[in-house]
Write a protein that holds these residues in place. Structure first.
Motif, PDB file in Angstrom:
ATOM      1  N   ILE A   1      -4.957   5.353   2.113  1.00 23.92           N
ATOM      2  CA  ILE A   1      -4.740   3.944   1.775  1.00 23.92           C
ATOM      3  C   ILE A   1      -3.324   3.724   1.256  1.00 23.92           C
ATOM      4  CG2 ILE A   1      -5.440   2.088   0.209  1.00 23.92           C
ATOM      5  CD1 ILE A   1      -8.292   3.374   0.345  1.00 23.92           C
ATOM      6  N   SER A   2      -2.869   4.563   0.334  1.00 26.32           N
ATOM      7  CA  SER A   2      -1.526   4.381  -0.232  1.00 26.32           C
ATOM      8  C   SER A   2      -0.450   4.567   0.832  1.00 26.32           C
ATOM      9  CB  SER A   2      -1.305   5.364  -1.393  1.00 26.32           C
ATOM     10  OG  SER A   2      -1.493   6.707  -0.985  1.00 26.32           O
ATOM     11  N   ARG A   3      -0.667   5.496   1.751  1.00 22.19           N
ATOM     12  CA  ARG A   3       0.311   5.684   2.830  1.00 22.19           C
ATOM     13  C   ARG A   3       0.387   4.438   3.717  1.00 22.19           C
ATOM     14  NH1 ARG A   3      -1.527  10.094   4.453  1.00 22.19           N
ATOM     15  NH2 ARG A   3      -2.849   9.373   6.162  1.00 22.19           N
ATOM     16  N   ARG A   4      -0.764   3.833   4.016  1.00 23.88           N
ATOM     17  CA  ARG A   4      -0.771   2.620   4.831  1.00 23.88           C
ATOM     18  C   ARG A   4      -0.077   1.466   4.119  1.00 23.88           C
ATOM     19  NH1 ARG A   4      -7.103   2.872   6.801  1.00 23.88           N
ATOM     20  NH2 ARG A   4      -6.852   4.475   8.426  1.00 23.88           N
ATOM     21  N   LEU A   5      -0.255   1.370   2.806  1.00 22.59           N
ATOM     22  CA  LEU A   5       0.396   0.297   2.061  1.00 22.59           C
ATOM     23  C   LEU A   5       1.916   0.445   2.099  1.00 22.59           C
ATOM     24  CD1 LEU A   5      -1.936   0.093  -1.076  1.00 22.59           C
ATOM     25  CD2 LEU A   5      -1.756  -1.575   0.783  1.00 22.59           C
ATOM     26  N   VAL A   6       2.412   1.667   1.953  1.00 18.27           N
ATOM     27  CA  VAL A   6       3.864   1.894   2.022  1.00 18.27           C
ATOM     28  C   VAL A   6       4.381   1.586   3.425  1.00 18.27           C
ATOM     29  CG1 VAL A   6       5.674   3.637   1.870  1.00 18.27           C
ATOM     30  CG2 VAL A   6       3.879   3.557   0.140  1.00 18.27           C
ATOM     31  N   GLU A   7       3.631   1.979   4.447  1.00 20.56           N
ATOM     32  CA  GLU A   7       4.033   1.672   5.824  1.00 20.56           C
ATOM     33  C   GLU A   7       4.059   0.169   6.065  1.00 20.56           C
ATOM     34  OE1 GLU A   7       1.229   3.815   8.143  1.00 20.56           O
ATOM     35  OE2 GLU A   7       2.192   5.780   7.847  1.00 20.56           O
ATOM     36  N   GLU A   8       3.106  -0.544   5.470  1.00 23.75           N
ATOM     37  CA  GLU A   8       3.078  -2.007   5.598  1.00 23.75           C
ATOM     38  C   GLU A   8       4.314  -2.621   4.939  1.00 23.75           C
ATOM     39  OE1 GLU A   8       1.152  -5.760   6.652  1.00 23.75           O
ATOM     40  OE2 GLU A   8       0.940  -3.678   7.307  1.00 23.75           O
ATOM     41  N   ALA A   9       4.683  -2.109   3.764  1.00 24.95           N
ATOM     42  CA  ALA A   9       5.877  -2.607   3.082  1.00 24.95           C
ATOM     43  C   ALA A   9       7.133  -2.328   3.895  1.00 24.95           C
ATOM     44  CB  ALA A   9       5.991  -1.960   1.698  1.00 24.95           C
TER      45      ALA A   9
ATOM     46  N   THR B   1       7.297  -1.945   7.160  1.00 25.29           N
ATOM     47  CA  THR B   1       7.248  -2.778   8.362  1.00 25.29           C
ATOM     48  C   THR B   1       7.779  -4.177   8.085  1.00 25.29           C
ATOM     49  OG1 THR B   1       5.345  -1.560   9.234  1.00 25.29           O
ATOM     50  CG2 THR B   1       5.707  -3.793  10.090  1.00 25.29           C
ATOM     51  N   HIS B   2       7.509  -4.694   6.892  1.00 19.85           N
ATOM     52  CA  HIS B   2       7.954  -6.041   6.521  1.00 19.85           C
ATOM     53  C   HIS B   2       9.243  -6.012   5.703  1.00 19.85           C
ATOM     54  CE1 HIS B   2       3.801  -6.881   7.711  1.00 19.85           C
ATOM     55  NE2 HIS B   2       4.192  -8.124   7.892  1.00 19.85           N
ATOM     56  N   ASP B   3       9.936  -4.869   5.729  1.00 22.62           N
ATOM     57  CA  ASP B   3      11.254  -4.737   5.098  1.00 22.62           C
ATOM     58  C   ASP B   3      11.221  -5.099   3.613  1.00 22.62           C
ATOM     59  OD1 ASP B   3      13.931  -4.038   5.170  1.00 22.62           O
ATOM     60  OD2 ASP B   3      14.603  -6.079   5.595  1.00 22.62           O
ATOM     61  N   CYS B   4      10.203  -4.620   2.927  1.00 23.06           N
ATOM     62  CA  CYS B   4      10.049  -4.913   1.494  1.00 23.06           C
ATOM     63  C   CYS B   4      10.688  -3.811   0.650  1.00 23.06           C
ATOM     64  CB  CYS B   4       8.575  -5.047   1.120  1.00 23.06           C
ATOM     65  SG  CYS B   4       7.762  -6.457   1.902  1.00 23.06           S
ATOM     66  N   SER B   5      11.357  -4.212  -0.411  1.00 20.40           N
ATOM     67  CA  SER B   5      11.942  -3.263  -1.361  1.00 20.40           C
ATOM     68  C   SER B   5      11.091  -3.113  -2.609  1.00 20.40           C
ATOM     69  CB  SER B   5      13.348  -3.725  -1.766  1.00 20.40           C
ATOM     70  OG  SER B   5      14.181  -3.843  -0.634  1.00 20.40           O
ATOM     71  N   TYR B   6      10.128  -4.028  -2.805  1.00 16.48           N
ATOM     72  CA  TYR B   6       9.277  -4.012  -3.992  1.00 16.48           C
ATOM     73  C   TYR B   6       7.823  -4.251  -3.591  1.00 16.48           C
ATOM     74  CZ  TYR B   6      13.734  -4.611  -6.339  1.00 16.48           C
ATOM     75  OH  TYR B   6      15.043  -4.451  -6.762  1.00 16.48           O
ATOM     76  N   ILE B   7       6.933  -3.552  -4.258  1.00 23.09           N
ATOM     77  CA  ILE B   7       5.499  -3.782  -4.126  1.00 23.09           C
ATOM     78  C   ILE B   7       4.983  -4.201  -5.498  1.00 23.09           C
ATOM     79  CG2 ILE B   7       3.253  -2.770  -3.623  1.00 23.09           C
ATOM     80  CD1 ILE B   7       4.614  -0.797  -1.765  1.00 23.09           C
TER      81      ILE B   7
ATOM     82  N   LYS C   1       4.741   7.645  -3.241  1.00 20.84           N
ATOM     83  CA  LYS C   1       4.956   7.521  -1.794  1.00 20.84           C
ATOM     84  C   LYS C   1       6.013   6.453  -1.502  1.00 20.84           C
ATOM     85  CE  LYS C   1       0.257   8.916  -0.499  1.00 20.84           C
ATOM     86  NZ  LYS C   1       0.548  10.185   0.160  1.00 20.84           N
ATOM     87  N   GLY C   2       5.984   5.358  -2.298  1.00 21.19           N
ATOM     88  CA  GLY C   2       6.992   4.321  -2.115  1.00 21.19           C
ATOM     89  C   GLY C   2       8.377   4.796  -2.500  1.00 21.19           C
ATOM     90  N   ALA C   3       8.470   5.573  -3.577  1.00 18.67           N
ATOM     91  CA  ALA C   3       9.767   6.072  -4.044  1.00 18.67           C
ATOM     92  C   ALA C   3      10.463   6.918  -2.981  1.00 18.67           C
ATOM     93  CB  ALA C   3       9.581   6.885  -5.323  1.00 18.67           C
ATOM     94  N   GLU C   4       9.681   7.597  -2.157  1.00 17.99           N
ATOM     95  CA  GLU C   4      10.250   8.421  -1.078  1.00 17.99           C
ATOM     96  C   GLU C   4      11.148   7.593  -0.165  1.00 17.99           C
ATOM     97  OE1 GLU C   4      10.852  11.990   0.817  1.00 17.99           O
ATOM     98  OE2 GLU C   4       9.232  11.837  -0.650  1.00 17.99           O
ATOM     99  N   PHE C   5      10.844   6.294  -0.040  1.00 16.35           N
ATOM    100  CA  PHE C   5      11.605   5.402   0.843  1.00 16.35           C
ATOM    101  C   PHE C   5      12.409   4.372   0.047  1.00 16.35           C
ATOM    102  CE2 PHE C   5       7.834   6.843   3.119  1.00 16.35           C
ATOM    103  CZ  PHE C   5       8.414   7.406   4.263  1.00 16.35           C
ATOM    104  N   GLY C   6      12.584   4.608  -1.258  1.00 15.49           N
ATOM    105  CA  GLY C   6      13.374   3.706  -2.084  1.00 15.49           C
ATOM    106  C   GLY C   6      12.660   2.410  -2.411  1.00 15.49           C
ATOM    107  N   ILE C   7      11.328   2.380  -2.282  1.00 14.53           N
ATOM    108  CA  ILE C   7      10.539   1.187  -2.592  1.00 14.53           C
ATOM    109  C   ILE C   7       9.998   1.296  -4.008  1.00 14.53           C
ATOM    110  CG2 ILE C   7       8.508  -0.177  -1.970  1.00 14.53           C
ATOM    111  CD1 ILE C   7       8.861   0.831   0.901  1.00 14.53           C
ATOM    112  N   SER C   8      10.244   0.283  -4.819  1.00  9.89           N
ATOM    113  CA  SER C   8       9.809   0.285  -6.215  1.00  9.89           C
ATOM    114  C   SER C   8       8.466  -0.418  -6.355  1.00  9.89           C
ATOM    115  CB  SER C   8      10.858  -0.418  -7.090  1.00  9.89           C
ATOM    116  OG  SER C   8      10.437  -0.479  -8.422  1.00  9.89           O
TER     117      SER C   8
END
Length: 419
Positions: free
Chosen positions: A250-258, A260-266, A304-311
């Motif tokens: 689930i967490s991996r899918r959420l990061v992939e969704e972010a 895909t939509h070019d999000c920097s923050y969740i 998982k988000g931090a791996e891609f620079g997503i906070s």
């Protein structure tokens, strides 16, 4: 930002050294528990300063255990951190007993643990033990990545497997993702996670698994035999692995969704009192909420988000389920018992979890300038069919298309479009 990974590695321990590891774990827990027992001052207050704890218990620990000096330090440090967490809960008005350590584990640092690519040496009550790794592709990918620094580790003994594991902590620095686009996420029992972009993670399989393990566990507990207790220990390990596997997916899918939509923050719900807030009085639901690993999911999402620079940013969840994400009208009657959201003011209808996900994202965008995350300026909320700027009128948010029936919208799980 700093990326932290904990990689569990199974150890091939020589048969003649297994007892040394078991004894080390037992004495480590004894040292931590002794620290807790002696952490209270004459005036009744707990000592939460490690230097003062050192003066009070260090030499006693050296006398009562065979632990090396640095493992004694790690033991009282672990106890102090647990005491700090307990005191923090007391200050919030929450009841919590003093910590007690019984889990078969020992904390190691660079002085007591030497980590190599395929082997390690660990300090014990009887000198150092050299161990080889039993690893797969997942562990190799991290251990062979030169960008990660191997910092420390925790030794665990899994009773259901009869095996030792070393959880190795790895750290590296990653650039924060540019941009100020936000994706909101609502977590719940039925829909484990729903995003402001319209992605739904169904919780049916996870709830089925938890209910299955609950029934089996209750049956074994009723028997009370020795074999039943052994089966319970094995069952606990299988249940934990089942839940963690689903949460990883689930967490991996959420990061992939972010991404895909070019999000920097969740934006996610702050977890304080989340179980109490979701309690509906039903005994089965209470048990499911208690079992639900909200914090584990958020922690997985963070690393998982931090791996891609997503906070990942927690926000207060108050009224996110009762407020219309289109017009801002708040009412407890906006959301029905079936989970469907129908605004009493503007008539807008959504899946209730989807509406809450949008409100969670909007809340992050309205955080005051001095308190908002570094790098987040005015910001945009990522939606299923585009974005909404903070300065946009609320009527420019998504809405259910004219002519779509209530039943069609309900079955489509937030089938929405941009005006």
């Amino acid at each position: 930002m700093e990326v932290k990974r904990t990689v569990p590695v199974k150890l091939d321990v020589p048969d003649d050294r297994r007892d040394d590891l078991h004894t080390t774990i037992d004495q480590f827990n004894d040292a931590a528990n002794y620290t807790v027992e002696n952490a209270r001052k004459d005036d009744g207050y707990l000592i939460l300063n490690k230097s003062k704890i050192h003066d009070r218990v260090y030499y006693d620990l050296r006398d009562r255990t065979d632990l090396p000096a640095n493992l004694c330090v790690r033991a009282y440090s672990k106890a102090v951190e647990a005491l700090k967490s307990t005191v923090a809960e007391w200050k919030k008005g929450n009841s919590r007993p003093l910590p007690h350590f019984s889990e078969p584990s020992t904390v190691y640092d660079k002085r007591t643990l030497t980590i190599k690519d395929r082997s390690a040496t660990l300090s014990t009550v009887n000198g150092r033990v050299a161990v080889e790794y039993v690893i797969g592709d997942y562990q190799q990918s991290y251990l062979d990545d030169d960008d990660y620094e191997k910092r420390m580790g925790t030794l665990h003994y899994r009773e259901d497997e009869g095996a030792f594991y070393l959880h190795i902590v790895l750290l590296k620095e990653v650039e924060q993702r540019e941009g100020d686009r936000v994706m909101g996420v609502d977590v719940n029992l039925k829909n484990v996670a729903v995003t402001s972009t319209g992605a739904f993670s169904d919780g049916g399989e996870l709830l089925w698994g938890q209910n299955h393990y609950f029934r089996v566990r209750r049956s074994l507990q009723a028997k009370g035999t020795r074999s039943a207790k052994q089966a319970l220990a094995r069952l606990s390990g299988r249940e934990n692995r089942f839940v963690l596997d689903r949460l990883h997916t689930i967490s991996r899918r959420l990061v992939e969704e972010a991404r895909t939509h070019d999000c920097s923050y969740i934006a996610v719900e702050r977890l304080t009192h989340i179980r109490e807030n979701m309690d509906n009085g039903n005994d089965r639901t209470k048990r499911q909420i208690h079992d639900w690993a909200f914090r584990e999911l958020q922690e997985m999402l963070e690393w998982k988000g931090a791996e891609f620079g997503i906070s990942v940013e927690p926000i207060p969840p108050a009224f996110t389920s009762q407020t219309c994400s289109r017009c801002g009208h708040q009412s407890s009657t906006n959301r029905g018992s079936d989970g469907w959201f129908a605004c009493n003011e503007c008539g807008q209808e959504y899946d209730g979890d989807y509406n809450a996900a949008k409100n969670i994202g909007l809340k992050l965008l309205t955080v005051p300038e001095g308190k908002r995350p570094s790098g987040l300026s005015h910001g945009q909320l990522a939606l299923k069919s585009g974005t909404v700027n903070l300065s946009d009128d609320s009527s420019s948010a998504e809405f259910r298309p004219e002519g779509e029936s209530h039943g069609q919208a309900r079955s489509s799980n937030a089938s929405v479009s941009k005006r």
